[in-house]
Design an enzyme around this catalytic site. Structure first.
Site, PDB file in Angstrom:
ATOM      1  CB  ALA A 264      -0.894   0.003   1.240  1.00 27.87           C
TER       2      ALA A 264
ATOM      3  CG  ASN B 256      -0.402   8.025  -2.632  1.00 27.44           C
ATOM      4  OD1 ASN B 256       0.774   8.163  -2.900  1.00 27.44           O
ATOM      5  ND2 ASN B 256      -1.082   6.936  -2.950  1.00 27.44           N
TER       6      ASN B 256
ATOM      7  CG  HIS C  70       2.391   0.757   7.614  1.00 22.40           C
ATOM      8  ND1 HIS C  70       3.552   0.326   8.208  1.00 22.40           N
ATOM      9  CD2 HIS C  70       2.768   1.514   6.551  1.00 22.40           C
ATOM     10  CE1 HIS C  70       4.589   0.816   7.529  1.00 22.40           C
ATOM     11  NE2 HIS C  70       4.130   1.531   6.509  1.00 22.40           N
ATOM     12  CD  GLU C  71       0.541   2.271   3.801  1.00 27.02           C
ATOM     13  OE1 GLU C  71       1.116   3.377   3.745  1.00 27.02           O
ATOM     14  OE2 GLU C  71       1.150   1.188   3.669  1.00 27.02           O
TER      15      GLU C  71
ATOM     16  CG  HIS D 144       3.226   6.177   6.377  1.00 29.45           C
ATOM     17  ND1 HIS D 144       4.498   6.428   6.833  1.00 29.45           N
ATOM     18  CD2 HIS D 144       3.273   4.951   5.795  1.00 29.45           C
ATOM     19  CE1 HIS D 144       5.280   5.399   6.542  1.00 29.45           C
ATOM     20  NE2 HIS D 144       4.563   4.476   5.917  1.00 29.45           N
TER      21      HIS D 144
HETATM   22  N1  BES Z   1       5.539   3.887   1.914  1.00 30.17           N
HETATM   23  C1  BES Z   1       5.315   2.501   1.750  1.00 30.17           C
HETATM   24  C2  BES Z   1       5.103   2.082   0.317  1.00 30.17           C
HETATM   25  C3  BES Z   1       6.377   1.909  -0.462  1.00 30.17           C
HETATM   26  C4  BES Z   1       7.109   0.762  -0.326  1.00 30.17           C
HETATM   27  C5  BES Z   1       6.817   2.875  -1.334  1.00 30.17           C
HETATM   28  C6  BES Z   1       8.281   0.596  -1.029  1.00 30.17           C
HETATM   29  C7  BES Z   1       7.985   2.719  -2.028  1.00 30.17           C
HETATM   30  C8  BES Z   1       8.718   1.570  -1.892  1.00 30.17           C
HETATM   31  C9  BES Z   1       4.110   2.050   2.538  1.00 30.17           C
HETATM   32  O1  BES Z   1       3.813   2.833   3.628  1.00 30.17           O
HETATM   33  C10 BES Z   1       4.424   0.691   3.076  1.00 30.17           C
HETATM   34  O2  BES Z   1       5.313   0.602   3.874  1.00 30.17           O
HETATM   35  N2  BES Z   1       3.718  -0.343   2.661  1.00 30.17           N
HETATM   36  C11 BES Z   1       3.940  -1.685   3.104  1.00 30.17           C
HETATM   37  C12 BES Z   1       2.844  -2.172   3.961  1.00 30.17           C
HETATM   38  C13 BES Z   1       3.063  -1.961   5.413  1.00 30.17           C
HETATM   39  C14 BES Z   1       1.971  -2.571   6.236  1.00 30.17           C
HETATM   40  C15 BES Z   1       4.373  -2.465   5.944  1.00 30.17           C
HETATM   41  C16 BES Z   1       4.053  -2.562   1.876  1.00 30.17           C
HETATM   42  O3  BES Z   1       3.978  -2.024   0.797  1.00 30.17           O
HETATM   43  O4  BES Z   1       4.237  -3.757   2.015  1.00 30.17           O
HETATM   44 ZN    ZN Z   2       5.103   2.608   5.187  1.00 34.10          ZN
END
Ligand code: BES
Ligand code: ZN
Length: 999
Positions: free
Chosen positions: A388, A391, A423-424, A427
């Site tokens: 995820a 944004n 998580h999101e 952020h």
């Molecule tokens: N900011 C990240 C998304 C991201 C990941 C952008 C890698 C660019 C490169 C987002 O907040 C995130 O960490 N997503 C995780 C899920 C979370 C529950 C750990 C994911 O994508 O697995």
């Molecule tokens: Zn993240």
């Protein structure tokens, strides 16, 4: 068992901690309790010896650094001076930027697309101008895939300058104009593009005045592609099989520049305004709510205009053009929360909506800062690289991370949904409101969101034991990776996009979350919360660095009379890679504890006196906690402040367990008597120790065996108590380790013995948990794992039960309870026919339940038919069969199938060019693929093969992952050398005992 790490797993959930009263009852050997009750060894903490000694070599370094800084400043001055821009092509860094060369330093002077010299050589932008406002107008055609963009950027000059450098990636800029604030045009004498750094350069006829504002107008065009980043095309199928396209964005970390020219660095915040054309049957979403919709003058299209955003970083901008359905709710503060999904899936959106609304309410009260936007949208994207993306106001999700159907989705997948939402949403404060000043502090975003996700989930789903799950989800995976020499410090210099991508990893996420958990354990949740509030308050709509966080916490602690050197303590955890192994001995009531960096792979250990580039010499401030036989419920703490310690515990003490609840980011080893005493407690009265302590003993023991620190028999003897273990946390830990040994024993006679042994451990629990999908959340998680373990161990009854249920599902459409599906589908395919496999393929292609599709993908990888396996692997190269976002899942699952391990590796080698083209830019995918397909390797021959293959290919951002993969194979070889004989012998002996002998 769940498979090895993949990105969406690497980045899973987290949680908080419970009891803080331990702060007030410690004693200290060399320090003394201060007024607050915190135990600080002040001598060690403030003495210069530990950190301040400056050798000749370092003095030299300092002088050189100073010199470099002077040159850098001189060059920047030169650059700002009109008339000599070429002076900068030596590529010196900007102030505040690392002096490390970028991963691909230009060997020849940088050349623009037109063959001219590109005058700016740094991958970072110059600091002379910064953006204030973007007005973006987009006209995407989802059929022809042509996108036309018009962009107005309002800029301000920080310094006098005669040039502007801005990011742009694969954009065809068709016109560029600059005006001053009175709309007087400023001539642009040169416009250059430098694709290697994704930069555009404009040379101006006039000098921009410091403090004045200007307007840059650009027209550009590009093609929408089916991808996973930038502004890209995705698609889904309607109920009657019609393919529908949507256009969506994923910008983090550096892909905003692929959708519009921009100053694509996180500290260059600005406000954004968007207008976008769409077809009448579609709608569009942006970070902010829609303001007006009008019919275009010269076509049937509609022009949507959105409200202006708050001050924000480019990587958080998002927009989507689609024809989805949605459901909406309101938080108690009147924020409108909506979940968007393809129409067929909208019934699976209500759970996410409920969770998001509750968690948003919780964060507002926890952070003490209201959510600043009028709305929060959550949208499922059929093709999505990460799990995820946060944004601001428009969070994008992989379908499996958002959709939940109580009749179909397992507890594990449900937890994933809630955790990702939590998580999101975290952020929105940590990352969006306050953003890291540069990517080297990415952990401030991801470590915090990973820490908060367990808290948020725990509040929305109080019965889920999220707090207890923290150690298995965060601590243990982080400790595991961070024991490799190829790990890296939490705060680490990065410059170019590949380096930036590569730190979206277990260290930033899980070690980040773990050290915040550790910090919370010694300052308490109230202090942590107050410190976070101060930090958010102080830096909102701005940027921050790690030190700003320590400063806020220090201030809060001071206010309550606590004098703890937070920065001094935490620097040892964020600036050095790795963590300490604490070796303890107990004699006559006297404990001696010493610390040294723990590296699991012996071959790496060079001269222990030569610290591997840590100025802190690989010593840590360790909050050493323990419970003893004399006081099993009462935790005590001693600080080890860059040193070893000694203290008395009383002669009557029979056993001590250190690192209570595994809340500290370190491992502990005991002398032989110490381990024996703990084994004895577990055997005789396991419940004297908490579930987390039981899990942490298992985790440390099995890991120390890997490192060759203790004998394999210690871990095996410890594991015998599992016959009496009924809880999920210790079992999850144990099964991970036990099955990792099964993998290591593949091809050896002890392989069957190991499975037989595990079977004796799980058998009573297999019978206890049964095949009814009932109980608490974590009981259900445990049941799924125990049932799968039984099948892996060849338990005939379990295999037959699963096969029976598979057949009834396939032939009579009988539904399987959600938490039994994984084991039933996997077993069904593993022991099934080609028709069974094809049935799963068909379900995969037609199901509208994302959790079900994901189970099918994993089940199909279980086949034992070499031809089906090969065909399945080949499907991963065909985007119309398996979406690129899912390739990693298939490769990783096939690699774990004993019959597939070599095929997956061969496939990746054979089609490397295609695979690296598909995933080469996103490091986590390419890195995760390398790790997945090489993870089963255990021999020197395998190592040679992997080394020789990769010696000739460019892995780009997967470089560190490759180093970690190679080190892991070396570790496997080492495991065999140390342990094969002992393990085989122990298993023989154990299995020849009459049942129950050990009880
Ligand atoms: N900011 C990240 C998304 C991201 C990941 C952008 C890698 C660019 C490169 C987002 O907040 C995130 O960490 N997503 C995780 C899920 C979370 C529950 C750990 C994911 O994508 O697995
Ligand atoms: Zn993240």
């Amino acid at each position: 068992m769940e498979g090895p790490m993949r990105m969406s797993d690497v980045l899973t959930n987290s949680q908080p901690h419970n009891n803080y009263n331990t702060l007030n009852n410690e004693e200290n050997s060399s320090g003394s309790p201060n007024e607050s009750g915190f135990m600080v060894n002040k001598r060690a903490m403030y003495e210069p010896g530990a950190v301040m000694v400056c050798s000749q070599k370092r003095a030299c370094c300092v002088v050189t650094l100073g010199f470099v800084a002077i040159i850098a400043v001189a060059l920047i001055v030169a650059f700002t001076k009109p008339g000599c821009p070429e002076a900068t092509y030596t590529g010196e860094p900007l102030p505040g930027q690392s002096i490390r060369p970028t991963s691909s330093p230009p060997t020849t002077p940088p050349t623009a697309t037109n063959g001219e010299l590109f005058p700016w050589t740094s991958v970072r932008l110059p600091t002379h101008v910064r953006p204030l406002h973007y007005d973006l107008s987009l006209h995407p055609n989802l059929t022809s895939r042509y996108v036309k963009g018009e962009l107005t950027i309002k800029l301000t000059a920080i310094e006098e300058t005669q040039q502007i450098v801005i990011h742009g990636h694969d954009l065809n800029v068709t016109s560029y104009k600059l005006h001053n604030k009175y709309e007087k045009p400023i001539g642009i004498s040169k416009f250059l593009e430098y694709p290697a750094h994704q930069q555009l350069y404009l040379k101006l006829d006039e000098i921009l005045r410091r403090g004045s504002n200007y307007t840059l107008r650009l027209s550009y065009e590009f093609t929408l592609k089916e991808g996973l980043e930038g502004f890209y095309l995705s698609s889904y199928k309607t109920a009657n099989g019609e393919k529908r396209y949507i256009a969506t964005t994923h910008f983090e970390p550096t892909a905003a520049r692929a959708a519009f020219p921009c100053f694509d660095e996180p500290q260059l915040k600005a406000k954004f305004h968007l207008s976008i054309y769409r077809e009448p049957h579609q709608f569009t979403l942006f970070n902010m709510p829609l303001q007006t919709s009008v019919k275009a003058e010269d076509s049937d299209l509609i022009l949507d205009q959105f409200q202006e955003s708050v001050e924000m970083s480019t990587y958080l901008v998002a927009f989507v053009v689609c024809d989805y359905d949605h459901v909406t709710n309101k938080t108690s503060n009147n924020v409108s929360v909506s979940v968007y999904a393809p129409p067929m899936m909208i019934s699976q959106a209500s759970y996410a909506l409920r969770m998001a609304t509750q968690i948003l309410d919780f964060y507002e009260s926890f952070f003490g800062v209201p959510y600043p936007l009028p709305k929060q949208d959550l949208i499922a994207i059929p093709d999505f690289g990460a799990g995820a993306m946060e944004n601001w106001g428009l969070i994008t999700y992989r379908e499996t991370a958002l959709m939940f159907d109580p009749n179909h989705t397992s507890s594990r997948a449900q937890q994933r949904v809630t955790v990702v939402i939590a998580h999101e949403l975290a952020h929105q404060w940590f990352g969006n409101l306050v953003t890291m000043a540069w990517w080297s502090d990415l952990w401030l975003n991801e470590g915090f969101a990973s820490f908060m996700e367990n808290l948020g989930t725990g509040v929305a789903e109080p019965g889920w034991a999220m707090q207890e799950q923290f150690i298995v989800e965060k601590m243990q995976p982080a400790l595991s990776l961070d024991a490799l020499l190829a790990s890296h410090p939490i705060s680490t210099p990065v410059d170019d996009p590949a380096q930036i991508e590569s730190i979206f990893d277990t260290i930033s996420y899980k070690k980040g979350a773990s050290i915040i958990g550790m910090l919370e354990s010694f300052i308490g949740q109230d202090m942590l919360k107050a410190g976070l509030r101060l930090y958010l308050e102080a830096h909102r709509y701005g940027n921050a660095a790690t030190d700003d966080l320590w400063e806020a916490l220090t201030r809060i602690l001071k206010k309550s009379g606590h004098n703890l050197d937070i920065k001094g303590i935490m620097d040892t955890w964020t600036l050095q890679a790795g963590f300490p192994l604490i070796s303890v001995g107990l004699e006559d009531g006297l404990v001696t504890a010493s610390q040294a960096r723990f590296l699991v792979c012996e071959e790496n250990v060079t001269d222990p006196n030569e610290p591997l580039n840590s100025t802190l010499g690989y010593k840590w401030h360790v909050p050493l906690t323990y419970v003893t036989s004399a006081n099993p419920k009462n935790e005590t703490m001693h600080w080890m402040n860059l040193t070893d310690v000694e203290f008395e515990v009383g002669k009557e003490v029979k056993w001590i367990k250190f690192n209570v609840g595994q809340r500290g980011f370190y491992r502990v080893t005991y002398d032989e008597g110490g381990w024996d005493a703990l084994i004895h407690v577990l055997q005789t009265e396991p419940h004297t120790l908490s579930p987390a302590d039981r899990a942490s003993l298992l985790d440390d023991a099995f890991t120390l065996v890997k490192a060759g620190t203790i004998n394999a028999t210690v871990a095996l003897n410890l594991s015998l108590y599992l016959k009496r273990e009924s809880l999920y946390i210790p079992w999850h830990t144990a099964l991970n380790h036990l099955f990792s040994w099964v993998q290591l024993l593949f091809n050896y006679s002890a392989h069957t013995l190991m499975l037989e042994y595990i079977h004796t451990l799980i058998l009573p629990h297999y019978e206890r948990v049964g095949w009814m999908d009932t109980g608490t959340h974590i009981e259900r998680l445990l049941r799924s794992e125990i049932l799968m373990a039984a099948v892996e161990c060849g338990n005939i009854q379990a295999i037959e039960e699963a096969q029976k249920r598979f057949a009834a599902w396939r032939n009579k459409n009988e539904s399987i309870p959600p938490n039994l599906r994984s084991v039933v589908y996997k077993t069904g395919v593993r022991y099934g026919t080609e028709e069974d496999w094809r049935h799963c393929w068909q379900v995969y292609n037609t199901s509208s339940i994302p959790s079900e599709k994901s189970l099918m993908l994993k089940a199909m990888a279980q086949t034992r038919d070499p031809w089906l396996m090969q065909q399945y692997l080949e499907y991963t190269l065909d985007g119309s069969k398996i979406r690129p976002q899912d390739v990693m899942i298939v490769l990783s699952e096939v690699s774990q199938n004993p019959g597939g391990r070599l095929s997956a590796w061969r496939m990746v080698r054979q089609h490397w060019t295609q695979i690296s083209q598909l995933f080469g830019h996103g490091s986590f995918t390419i890195g995760a693929i390398i790790k997945a397909v090489t993870s089963p390797f255990t021999s020197a021959f395998d190592l040679g093969e992997v080394e020789s293959f990769f010696s000739n290919v460019d892995v780009g951002p997967g470089e560190r992952a490759l180093a970690q993969a190679l080190e892991t194979i070396r570790l496997h070889i080492q495991w065999h050398e140390h342990n094969l004989d002992d393990v085989t012998q122990w298993l023989h002996q154990q299995l020849s005992q009459p049942e129950g002998r050990d009880e």
